[in-house]
Design an enzyme around this catalytic site. Sequence first.
Site, PDB file in Angstrom:
ATOM      1  N   GLY A 135       0.859  -1.198   0.000  1.00  0.00           N
ATOM      2  CA  GLY A 135       0.000   0.000   0.000  1.00  0.00           C
ATOM      3  C   GLY A 135       0.886   1.236   0.000  1.00  0.00           C
ATOM      4  N   ARG A 185       1.220  -3.948  12.587  1.00  0.00           N
ATOM      5  CA  ARG A 185       0.521  -4.230  13.831  1.00  0.00           C
ATOM      6  C   ARG A 185       1.061  -5.546  14.392  1.00  0.00           C
ATOM      7  NH1 ARG A 185      -0.863   0.310  13.836  1.00  0.00           N
ATOM      8  NH2 ARG A 185      -2.966   1.186  13.818  1.00  0.00           N
ATOM      9  N   GLU A 240       0.404  -4.131  23.360  1.00  0.00           N
ATOM     10  CA  GLU A 240       1.208  -2.966  23.743  1.00  0.00           C
ATOM     11  C   GLU A 240       0.629  -2.317  24.999  1.00  0.00           C
ATOM     12  OE1 GLU A 240       1.250  -0.534  20.218  1.00  0.00           O
ATOM     13  OE2 GLU A 240       2.168  -2.131  19.042  1.00  0.00           O
ATOM     14  N   HIS A 263       6.246   1.620  19.436  1.00  0.00           N
ATOM     15  CA  HIS A 263       5.233   2.078  18.472  1.00  0.00           C
ATOM     16  C   HIS A 263       5.442   3.555  18.114  1.00  0.00           C
ATOM     17  CE1 HIS A 263       0.947   1.228  16.845  1.00  0.00           C
ATOM     18  NE2 HIS A 263       1.534   2.166  16.122  1.00  0.00           N
TER      19      HIS A 263
HETATM   20  C1  8YV Z   1      -0.620   5.492  16.179  1.00  0.00           C
HETATM   21  C2  8YV Z   1      -0.711   4.228  13.991  1.00  0.00           C
HETATM   22  O1  8YV Z   1      -0.795   4.265  16.734  1.00  0.00           O
HETATM   23  O2  8YV Z   1      -1.649   5.550  12.307  1.00  0.00           O
HETATM   24  C3  8YV Z   1      -1.605   4.456  12.832  1.00  0.00           C
HETATM   25  O3  8YV Z   1      -2.273   3.505  12.414  1.00  0.00           O
HETATM   26  O4  8YV Z   1      -0.391   3.124  14.316  1.00  0.00           O
HETATM   27  C4  8YV Z   1      -0.161   5.394  14.752  1.00  0.00           C
HETATM   28  O5  8YV Z   1      -0.101   6.520  14.064  1.00  0.00           O
HETATM   29  C5  8YV Z   1      -1.810   6.252  16.608  1.00  0.00           C
HETATM   30  O6  8YV Z   1      -2.924   6.131  15.824  1.00  0.00           O
HETATM   31  C6  8YV Z   1      -1.533   7.627  17.053  1.00  0.00           C
HETATM   32  O7  8YV Z   1      -2.114   7.816  18.275  1.00  0.00           O
END
Ligand code: 8YV
Length: 311
Positions: A152, A231, A260, A278
């Site tokens: 992607g 993930r 996590e 992360h």
């Molecule tokens: C963060 C993420 O976990 O965009 C995503 O999917 O994994 C990250 O940017 C999160 O959403 C920010 O709080």
Amino acid sequence: MNSPLLLMAPLYPATQQELETRYRCHRLWEAADPAQLLARIGADCRVAVTNGGRGIEAATMERLPALQLVANFGVGVDALDLNWCRAHGVAVTNTPDVLTDDVADLALALLLAAVRRIPAGDRFVREGRWLKGGMGLTPSLQGRRVGIVGLGRIGRAIAQRCLAFNTAIGYCGPRRKSDVDWHYADSVVALAQWADVLIAACPGGPGTYRLISREALQTLGPDGVFVNIARGSVVDQSALVELLLSGALGAAGLDVFDDEPQVPAELFALDKVVLQPHQGSATHHSRAAMGQLVLDNVAAWAAGRPLLTPV
Ligand code: 8YV
């Protein structure tokens, strides 16, 4: 918009501050009695804002009968119940594109750090061990084949960067892409047979759960490298730990985990494993842009304009 807005989790501070200036926001994570807060604002709350880690579950949305929009601060929407949103006509937005380069940068940083043992070298210098002799040789990225699981936006940005490091590129995903001539494999195991390095860049969620199996990791082998900026759910984490410990898998760079912030402690002693908490999109550059998209999506919804980044 005069109706209350539900904040599910803390956001990038400038974004949260702007939302709280513009709208009547309620912080669910700080509520002494969350059920009571939902009961109080539920009949009137049309917008909820969450992040990729917290998401929003059906049980919460069921208490928000007026809900019309869930704006996610993050590109991944695996933590929110999309089926429920679709079934109940709730629109969902996310924050694609603006974080792609930072996430791809981290993937390359993890790859290079794991292969060239950068954190181990750093510890070696700091602990004064260099004074007693050299650190020894490390594996190399040169001449290796990188297999990207999920081509992607982020997968492509990783591929572009890998090309600059002279690696061959392969990928797997639901379909072959007509605009690239990189090696295509029709399964992760087939990709692992071809590749020396596997990088997970696919979305999370039920469709990709444990997509990178024990067999795929075993196929990569003792010189193989696994990088995950996607993930934790996309890989068989216990197999990953077991294979790294036994030496059946060569190295790993991991930004994401199953539960996590819990990280398997067995990994802490391994120099060939590089760990991050992360951090893929965790730069001011990306987070500010993600926040702007959240603000713009909520504003578009409130003004009756089309959403900028509907899921
Ligand atoms: C963060 C993420 O976990 O965009 C995503 O999917 O994994 C990250 O940017 C999160 O959403 C920010 O709080």
